[in-house]
Design an enzyme around this catalytic site. Sequence first.
Site, PDB file in Angstrom:
ATOM      1  N   GLU A   1       1.747  -5.531  10.812  1.00  0.00           N
ATOM      2  CA  GLU A   1       0.813  -4.384  10.777  1.00  0.00           C
ATOM      3  C   GLU A   1       1.113  -3.540  12.014  1.00  0.00           C
ATOM      4  O   GLU A   1       1.011  -4.039  13.128  1.00  0.00           O
ATOM      5  CB  GLU A   1      -0.607  -4.936  10.837  1.00  0.00           C
ATOM      6  CG  GLU A   1      -1.719  -3.955  10.719  1.00  0.00           C
ATOM      7  CD  GLU A   1      -1.927  -3.480   9.285  1.00  0.00           C
ATOM      8  OE1 GLU A   1      -1.686  -2.288   9.039  1.00  0.00           O
ATOM      9  OE2 GLU A   1      -2.317  -4.297   8.422  1.00  0.00           O
TER      10      GLU A   1
ATOM     11  N   HIS B   1       3.068  -3.337   6.776  1.00  0.00           N
ATOM     12  CA  HIS B   1       1.878  -2.485   6.654  1.00  0.00           C
ATOM     13  C   HIS B   1       1.738  -1.552   7.847  1.00  0.00           C
ATOM     14  O   HIS B   1       2.332  -1.779   8.901  1.00  0.00           O
ATOM     15  CB  HIS B   1       0.618  -3.364   6.556  1.00  0.00           C
ATOM     16  CG  HIS B   1       0.506  -4.067   5.240  1.00  0.00           C
ATOM     17  ND1 HIS B   1      -0.208  -3.561   4.194  1.00  0.00           N
ATOM     18  CD2 HIS B   1       1.066  -5.225   4.808  1.00  0.00           C
ATOM     19  CE1 HIS B   1      -0.112  -4.378   3.166  1.00  0.00           C
ATOM     20  NE2 HIS B   1       0.658  -5.399   3.504  1.00  0.00           N
TER      21      HIS B   1
ATOM     22  N   GLU C   1       1.591   3.644   3.037  1.00  0.00           N
ATOM     23  CA  GLU C   1       1.943   3.098   4.365  1.00  0.00           C
ATOM     24  C   GLU C   1       3.463   3.175   4.451  1.00  0.00           C
ATOM     25  O   GLU C   1       4.194   2.342   3.923  1.00  0.00           O
ATOM     26  CB  GLU C   1       1.363   1.698   4.520  1.00  0.00           C
ATOM     27  CG  GLU C   1      -0.169   1.758   4.412  1.00  0.00           C
ATOM     28  CD  GLU C   1      -0.891   0.426   4.580  1.00  0.00           C
ATOM     29  OE1 GLU C   1      -0.262  -0.561   4.993  1.00  0.00           O
ATOM     30  OE2 GLU C   1      -2.106   0.402   4.291  1.00  0.00           O
TER      31      GLU C   1
ATOM     32  N   HIS D   1       0.878  -1.178   0.000  1.00  0.00           N
ATOM     33  CA  HIS D   1       0.000   0.000   0.000  1.00  0.00           C
ATOM     34  C   HIS D   1       0.916   1.228   0.000  1.00  0.00           C
ATOM     35  O   HIS D   1       1.684   1.437   0.940  1.00  0.00           O
ATOM     36  CB  HIS D   1      -0.923  -0.011   1.223  1.00  0.00           C
ATOM     37  CG  HIS D   1      -1.888  -1.151   1.178  1.00  0.00           C
ATOM     38  ND1 HIS D   1      -2.164  -1.963   2.258  1.00  0.00           N
ATOM     39  CD2 HIS D   1      -2.657  -1.617   0.147  1.00  0.00           C
ATOM     40  CE1 HIS D   1      -3.060  -2.877   1.893  1.00  0.00           C
ATOM     41  NE2 HIS D   1      -3.375  -2.687   0.621  1.00  0.00           N
TER      42      HIS D   1
END
Lengths: 308, 308
Positions: free
Chosen positions: A174, A113, A22, A19
């Site tokens: 994450e 992420h 990010e 992404h």
Amino acid sequence: MEHVSLAPLSRVAICGGTHGNEMTGVYIVREMQRKKVSAAGSFSVTPVLTNPRAVDVCRRYTDKDLNRCFTDALLSSPVTDSTPYELKRAQELNAQLGPKGGKEAVDLLVDLHNTTANMGLCLIFYSLDWLTLHLLKYIQNKISSVPVRAIQLDIPLSDAYSLEAVGKHGFAIEVGPQPHGVLRADIFNVAKKAVDLTLEFIQEFNAGRTFEGGEVEAFTLVKSIDYPRDSSGEITAAIHPELQDNDFKLLRPGDPLFLSFSGETLIHEGEELYPFFINECAYYEKKVAFQLARKTTYSFPSVSVEKD
Amino acid sequence: MEHVSLAPLSRVAICGGTHGNEMTGVYIVREMQRKKVSAAGSFSVTPVLTNPRAVDVCRRYTDKDLNRCFTDALLSSPVTDSTPYELKRAQELNAQLGPKGGKEAVDLLVDLHNTTANMGLCLIFYSLDWLTLHLLKYIQNKISSVPVRAIQLDIPLSDAYSLEAVGKHGFAIEVGPQPHGVLRADIFNVAKKAVDLTLEFIQEFNAGRTFEGGEVEAFTLVKSIDYPRDSSGEITAAIHPELQDNDFKLLRPGDPLFLSFSGETLIHEGEELYPFFINECAYYEKKVAFQLARKTTYSFPSVSVEKD
């Protein structure tokens, strides 16, 4: 449980920018590329900036969410002039780091992420195998500055849609809370530490260390909850201040979920579950205000590398 | 200081969505439109969603930053087929709510913004006149949940580039920290309270109440500081963890500013100043890591409305 011997790991990929907004993964991968990291003792390390076009414009994606493109169906779909950029890129990455489910795939794929939710450090897995359970425990034991948790997505490998499914083993790291498009040093440092610990674990594993068996908890996704909306689809309430930032705090019937713009509180009416990804920016378009999980304890045996 | 009489305020505009991913203003304006707010006692109130195209795609802007389009030069530039959407929109807004500097302009224009920086509630002014100084003091006295501060941009009106310059009086309300693209209830509530207090102040002012004189502090922008970069322009350091989230905490020589990706700390070497907009997402593209201000105390006289 009986001791288990596992194959050594010889190829590891560290991925970021799946992404493009990010920033932690973007800067960790760029720094590894700048330092020309390509090996760590007994195994090769490949840092990969996975969605450079989205990174360039600092958006999650340009045509289609890359991290939803790694199902077997999409990876084998024919490429035409109208194929979205990210789907073509997914097939390139599958050729470079996979193929998904194949013998030539990298042994471990880690994808970096960020989330705007207050989730600390989460490792997200499709399948918690003996190796990844040990890795999770290893990282949990060595990071104390933020909570370290595991999330399991109970999805068959053929339908697994995100990049980490391409490796023989794999997980997403994450880390949050961090606004997309922003780089925070504290978040960078904790993600970098998780990457360094992953490489350290593999080095020790390959070198023959025995890792003792034990137990670890993981949160298994049960369902996603959308925002309250009016008849035209507009959101009519925000996450309630008592739920906001309280990821992984058990949600009981009667607990507040949303605060409407006119001031009413909407409460939780279902079973007791753990909320996470609360108010994640990128999930507005996916109609997800937060997700709910059940907590499970996993036991795992002692492991060491197979002797030749 | 002698008592001052000021003209009553008859037309107020409450604007949001000037940056399409700053959600507080978008939802406050939409809620006012849904409730068909058009007056508050003695004056008219016009809620305006100012950049609907950017709101639709949840980005700061589509062609050009709308909130840099309100200089006299840009507002009077000819419109052609290649004119950016936001510049056309700025001229439309100037026709609807201005003209800037003209007699027909709204008496007060409030524009709602968010920042990823930990700035609490800030009122941003081009010129602090007697009316806006009183309004600032009024809001400061009635909000205690977050710090309420004033920022002054010392720019001639002709060069004033943001929407609030279009009103006879005007200011931006900047609230954070909130990730762009995310709506937090706590941030929504504090911005909504500032809007409600603004309308309450005007109502009391128009009704003839005398507001006592006093003093108030404001931060005047001195300069902007960019991130450290390598020869190709890539950022090589993040905001230092000791500076991050410490907006408006006096920066002294020797205090840490940045932490490079290889672990070195860069320190502040200039005069003592106050940092703000620390790690604002939208300012990466503007090459601004944070801004520095000097603190000034303003005295103001008692005011009341002119009697007919």
